[in-house]
Design an enzyme around this catalytic site. Structure first.
Site: not given
Ligand code: NAD
Length: 278
Positions: A161, A174
Site C-alpha cells: 500500500s 494496518y
C-alpha cells in the site's frame, strides 16, 4: 457480475505459469486473478468466507482466458483463512497436489479497521497483523520451499500500500502490516536473488474496491478523497492488476526487492504541489 475485463490491448506474457492469488473473491485480488488468467496463467483463487465472490472470479477468469485464446487452463478455487497457519498449509498441499507446480504467489488478502490507536483492542490488532503480514510471510515460506525444491525460480508479489511509507493515523495495525511488507519484500528478495526467485510488491493508492465502500459510493466523500490525489481520480482494480501482471512476467526479469506504487502520485507529497515551504 462485476466487469473487470476493460482492456484487451496487452500481451499474453504468462502462458505456462501457475499462480496463487490470496483474497481473490473481490476487489484487487479478483482483478489480479482475472488479469493473470487473461495473460495465460492458470490461477488458484483463494477466498475466505462465502464462496459466491470466488465463483464470480472463476467465471471471469475462465471467460478472460478463453477470450484471448488460452484454452484448458486449470483455474481452481481454494478456501483458506490466511490468518491460519493450518489453513495455509492445507491450501498449498491442495494446490501442489493438483498442479504439481507453482510459479507465482500473489499475497493480496488484507483488511483494515479504524480505531484511535490507544483504544485498538489487542485481538483486532493481532488479527490484522496475522492476516495482512503473517499470512503473507507463511504463504511466502510455502512458495519459497517449493521454488527451491523444484529449481528454476519463481516470483512472489505482495500487495502492499502507499501506507507502506505514508503513516495512516487511526489505522495503526494496518500501517504496521504494510510497513512490514517492505522489509518482507526486500529481505526475501535479497536472500533468494541468486536462485532466480524474484520478490516484489505493489503499493496501491486509493482504489475503487469494497475496502473503501465507506466513501466510494458517496459523491461528496469521494470528492474529498480525489482532491488529495495529484492525478485527480481514484484508481481502478484493473490498473493495479496490470502492475502485478508486469511483475509476474519476464518483462520484469531484472526487478526484485521493489515496491511499485500505483497511486496517481499520492506518494509525491501532494501538499507540496504549490510552493509554501520556502
Ligand atoms: P477488498 O476488501 O475488496 O478485498 C480484500 C480481500 O481479502 C477480500 O477478498 C477478502 O475476502 C480477503 N481476505 C480478508 N481476510 C482474509 C483472510 N483471513 N483470508 C483470506 N482472504 C482474506 O479490498 P481490496 O482493496 O481489494 O484489498 C486488497 C489488498 O489491497 C489488501 O491487501 C489491501 O490492503 C490492499 N490495498 C488496497 C487499497 C485500496 O484503496 N483498495 C489501497 C492499498 C492497498
Amino acid at each position: 457480475m462485476q466487469q473487470t475485463d476493460r482492456r484487451t490491448s496487452f500481451p499474453s506474457r504468462l502462458v505456462g505459469q501457475h499462480a496463487l492469488v490470496t483474497g481473490a473473491s473481490q476487489g484487487i485480488g479478483r482483478a489480479v486473478a482475472v488479469r493473470l488468467a487473461q495473460e495465460g496463467a492458470a490461477v488458484a483463487i483463494n477466498y475466505f468466507g462465502s464462496p459466491e465472490g470466488a465463483d464470480e472470479t472463476l467465471a471471469l477468469a475462465r471467460a478472460g482466458s478463453a477470450a484471448r485464446g488460452h484454452e484448458g487452463l486449470d483455474h481452481v478455487i481454494v478456501k483458506a483463512d490466511v490468518g491460519s497457519e493450518q489453513e495455509i498449509a492445507a491450501m498449498f498441499e491442495t494446490i501442489l497436489a493438483r498442479w504439481k507446480r507453482l510459479d507465482c504467489l500473489v499475497n493480496n488478502a488484507g483488511f483494515q479497521r479504524e480505531s484511535p490507536s490507544e483504544a485498538l483492542d489487542v485481538e483486532t490488532y493481532r488479527r490484522i497483523i496475522d492476516v495482512n503480514l503473517n499470512g503473507a510471510v507463511l504463504c511466502a515460506q510455502k512458495a519459497l520451499a517449493h521454488f527451491v525444491a523444484r529449481g528454476g525460480g519463481g516470483s512472489i508479489i505482495n500487495c502492499s500500500s502507499v501506507h507502506e511509507i505514508i503513516p495512516k493515523p487511526g489505522y495503526l495495525a494496518y500501517s504496521i502490516s504494510k510497513g512490514g511488507m517492505a522489509n518482507l519484500t526486500r529481505t526475501l528478495a535479497l536472500e533468494f536473488a541468486g536462485r532466480g526467485i524474484r520478490v516484489n510488491a505493489v503499493g496501491p493508492g486509493a482504489i475503487d474496491t469494497p475496502i473503501n465502500a465507506a466513501w466510494t459510493g458517496d459523491p461528496q466523500k469521494r470528492e474529498v478523497v480525489t482532491s488529495h490525489i495529484p492525478m485527480g481520480r481514484v484508481g481502478t482494480p484493473e490498473e493495479i492488476a496490470a502492475v502485478f501482471a508486469f511483475l509476474a512476467s519476464d518483462d520484469a526479469s531484472y526487478i526484485t526487492g521493489q515496491t511499485i506504487n500505483a497511486c496517481g502520485g499520492l506518494t509525491l507529497f501532494p501538499e507540496f504541489r504549490e510552493n509554501w515551504a520556502s
